[in-house]
Design a protein around this motif. Structure first.
Motif, PDB file in Angstrom:
ATOM      1  N   MET A  49      44.984  46.052  43.994  1.00 54.52           N
ATOM      2  CA  MET A  49      46.324  46.643  43.999  1.00 54.52           C
ATOM      3  C   MET A  49      47.355  45.679  44.583  1.00 54.52           C
ATOM      4  O   MET A  49      48.448  45.517  44.038  1.00 54.52           O
ATOM      5  CB  MET A  49      46.322  47.972  44.774  1.00 54.52           C
ATOM      6  N   ALA A  50      47.023  45.031  45.682  1.00 53.54           N
ATOM      7  CA  ALA A  50      47.955  44.078  46.287  1.00 53.54           C
ATOM      8  C   ALA A  50      48.254  42.933  45.324  1.00 53.54           C
ATOM      9  O   ALA A  50      49.414  42.565  45.112  1.00 53.54           O
ATOM     10  CB  ALA A  50      47.378  43.546  47.604  1.00 53.54           C
ATOM     11  N   ALA A  51      47.208  42.366  44.724  1.00 54.22           N
ATOM     12  CA  ALA A  51      47.404  41.248  43.790  1.00 54.22           C
ATOM     13  C   ALA A  51      48.210  41.675  42.578  1.00 54.22           C
ATOM     14  O   ALA A  51      49.109  40.949  42.134  1.00 54.22           O
ATOM     15  CB  ALA A  51      46.046  40.677  43.367  1.00 54.22           C
ATOM     16  N   THR A  52      47.929  42.851  42.040  1.00 55.19           N
ATOM     17  CA  THR A  52      48.655  43.346  40.870  1.00 55.19           C
ATOM     18  C   THR A  52      50.143  43.472  41.163  1.00 55.19           C
ATOM     19  O   THR A  52      50.984  43.022  40.390  1.00 55.19           O
ATOM     20  CB  THR A  52      48.082  44.708  40.419  1.00 55.19           C
ATOM     21  N   HIS A  53      50.466  44.082  42.292  1.00 55.75           N
ATOM     22  CA  HIS A  53      51.877  44.253  42.648  1.00 55.75           C
ATOM     23  C   HIS A  53      52.562  42.909  42.882  1.00 55.75           C
ATOM     24  O   HIS A  53      53.700  42.697  42.432  1.00 55.75           O
ATOM     25  CB  HIS A  53      52.012  45.142  43.882  1.00 55.75           C
ATOM     26  N   LEU A  54      51.883  41.998  43.556  1.00 57.05           N
ATOM     27  CA  LEU A  54      52.468  40.689  43.828  1.00 57.05           C
ATOM     28  C   LEU A  54      52.646  39.876  42.543  1.00 57.05           C
ATOM     29  O   LEU A  54      53.664  39.189  42.371  1.00 57.05           O
ATOM     30  CB  LEU A  54      51.613  39.929  44.842  1.00 57.05           C
ATOM     31  N   LEU A  55      51.659  39.922  41.645  1.00 55.00           N
ATOM     32  CA  LEU A  55      51.776  39.205  40.370  1.00 55.00           C
ATOM     33  C   LEU A  55      52.917  39.760  39.533  1.00 55.00           C
ATOM     34  O   LEU A  55      53.730  39.005  38.977  1.00 55.00           O
ATOM     35  CB  LEU A  55      50.463  39.298  39.583  1.00 55.00           C
ATOM     36  N   GLU A  56      52.992  41.072  39.428  1.00 55.41           N
ATOM     37  CA  GLU A  56      54.061  41.699  38.638  1.00 55.41           C
ATOM     38  C   GLU A  56      55.430  41.355  39.226  1.00 55.41           C
ATOM     39  O   GLU A  56      56.374  41.052  38.496  1.00 55.41           O
ATOM     40  CB  GLU A  56      53.834  43.216  38.601  1.00 55.41           C
ATOM     41  N   ASP A  57      55.544  41.359  40.551  1.00 60.67           N
ATOM     42  CA  ASP A  57      56.804  41.007  41.206  1.00 60.67           C
ATOM     43  C   ASP A  57      57.184  39.555  40.920  1.00 60.67           C
ATOM     44  O   ASP A  57      58.341  39.258  40.602  1.00 60.67           O
ATOM     45  CB  ASP A  57      56.690  41.238  42.716  1.00 60.67           C
ATOM     46  N   PRO A  75      32.893  50.946  51.528  1.00 67.49           N
ATOM     47  CA  PRO A  75      33.788  49.967  52.163  1.00 67.49           C
ATOM     48  C   PRO A  75      34.058  48.751  51.265  1.00 67.49           C
ATOM     49  O   PRO A  75      35.190  48.264  51.190  1.00 67.49           O
ATOM     50  CB  PRO A  75      33.043  49.565  53.442  1.00 67.49           C
ATOM     51  N   GLU A  76      33.034  48.279  50.554  1.00 65.92           N
ATOM     52  CA  GLU A  76      33.219  47.135  49.649  1.00 65.92           C
ATOM     53  C   GLU A  76      34.150  47.506  48.498  1.00 65.92           C
ATOM     54  O   GLU A  76      35.026  46.720  48.118  1.00 65.92           O
ATOM     55  CB  GLU A  76      31.864  46.663  49.093  1.00 65.92           C
ATOM     56  N   GLU A  77      33.953  48.693  47.928  1.00 67.23           N
ATOM     57  CA  GLU A  77      34.813  49.154  46.832  1.00 67.23           C
ATOM     58  C   GLU A  77      36.247  49.350  47.315  1.00 67.23           C
ATOM     59  O   GLU A  77      37.198  48.995  46.619  1.00 67.23           O
ATOM     60  CB  GLU A  77      34.273  50.457  46.235  1.00 67.23           C
ATOM     61  N   GLN A  78      36.404  49.891  48.505  1.00 74.27           N
ATOM     62  CA  GLN A  78      37.745  50.098  49.066  1.00 74.27           C
ATOM     63  C   GLN A  78      38.462  48.758  49.252  1.00 74.27           C
ATOM     64  O   GLN A  78      39.635  48.617  48.901  1.00 74.27           O
ATOM     65  CB  GLN A  78      37.630  50.843  50.400  1.00 74.27           C
ATOM     66  N   ARG A  79      37.762  47.766  49.773  1.00 75.47           N
ATOM     67  CA  ARG A  79      38.374  46.437  49.938  1.00 75.47           C
ATOM     68  C   ARG A  79      38.739  45.833  48.587  1.00 75.47           C
ATOM     69  O   ARG A  79      39.826  45.271  48.417  1.00 75.47           O
ATOM     70  CB  ARG A  79      37.431  45.507  50.707  1.00 75.47           C
ATOM     71  N   ALA A  80      37.840  45.946  47.614  1.00 76.38           N
ATOM     72  CA  ALA A  80      38.112  45.402  46.277  1.00 76.38           C
ATOM     73  C   ALA A  80      39.305  46.111  45.640  1.00 76.38           C
ATOM     74  O   ALA A  80      40.174  45.465  45.036  1.00 76.38           O
ATOM     75  CB  ALA A  80      36.875  45.539  45.389  1.00 76.38           C
ATOM     76  N   TRP A  81      39.358  47.431  45.785  1.00 75.19           N
ATOM     77  CA  TRP A  81      40.460  48.201  45.215  1.00 75.19           C
ATOM     78  C   TRP A  81      41.792  47.793  45.836  1.00 75.19           C
ATOM     79  O   TRP A  81      42.776  47.562  45.139  1.00 75.19           O
ATOM     80  CB  TRP A  81      40.217  49.704  45.412  1.00 75.19           C
ATOM     81  N   ARG A  82      41.818  47.690  47.147  1.00 73.60           N
ATOM     82  CA  ARG A  82      43.066  47.323  47.826  1.00 73.60           C
ATOM     83  C   ARG A  82      43.478  45.887  47.495  1.00 73.60           C
ATOM     84  O   ARG A  82      44.666  45.601  47.338  1.00 73.60           O
ATOM     85  CB  ARG A  82      42.932  47.544  49.320  1.00 73.60           C
TER      86      ARG A  82
END
Length: 170
Positions: free
Chosen positions: A18-26, A8-15
């Motif tokens: 991914m969210a931050a990466t997409h938002l930063l790139e945008d 669960p901790e890894e899943q939260r970190a991964w998500r």
């Protein structure tokens, strides 16, 4: 083979990653499109050439620096060349390679665009981190990149800049 599911901790970190990466790139792409009419990749080509000796790099070295395929770099440089921001020259010491050169016009575009780009990077990322977190971020992603680049422990040549397509031309 048994699948090692994420905790669960890894899943939260991964998500979160991914969210931050997409938002930063945008955010970066929006600013660069608005200020210079170009995507982040094109800006990165200009920025890396501006830091190279004589504002020139062999295409294969530039692809490695940017961590992209040679065919993707060839596409980007062709578009930048069309706009007069970059030019290509034959490589004197390696006839199979070409050199990407940042033109004076490309440097001028970069100089006009860089302040806005830095402001977006600072506002969207670094202003949200403590100095300790900046160091941790560097340490984490340096380790991830090292592992993905085929370090001695990974022993792989499957990195983007070594992949060739039939039309790479670099």
């Amino acid at each position: 083979m048994t699948t090692r599911w994420l905790s669960p901790e890894e899943q939260r970190a991964w998500r979160a990653y991914m969210a931050a990466t997409h938002l930063l790139e945008d955010a970066m792409d929006r600013q660069l499109q608005q200020d210079a009419g170009m995507p982040h990749l094109f800006y990165s080509v200009l920025a890396n050439l501006s830091e190279a000796p004589d504002r020139r790099l062999r295409m294969t070295d530039l692809a490695e620096t940017l961590k992209i395929t040679r065919s993707r770099l060839t596409y980007a440089v062709t578009r930048l060349e069309r706009d007069g921001l970059v030019r290509r020259e034959d490589c004197r010491w390696d006839k199979r390679s070409s050199i990407a050169v940042l033109t004076d016009e490309g440097m001028a575009v970069l100089e006009r665009t860089a302040p806005g780009h830095v402001a977006v990077v600072r506002a969207t990322l670094f202003d949200r981190l403590t100095p300790e977190q900046v160091g941790q971020l560097e340490e984490i992603f340096t380790g991830v990149a090292r592992g993905l680049q085929g370090g001695s422990e990974a022993g792989t040549d499957d990195v983007p800049w070594r992949r060739r397509s039939s039309c790479s031309g670099s």
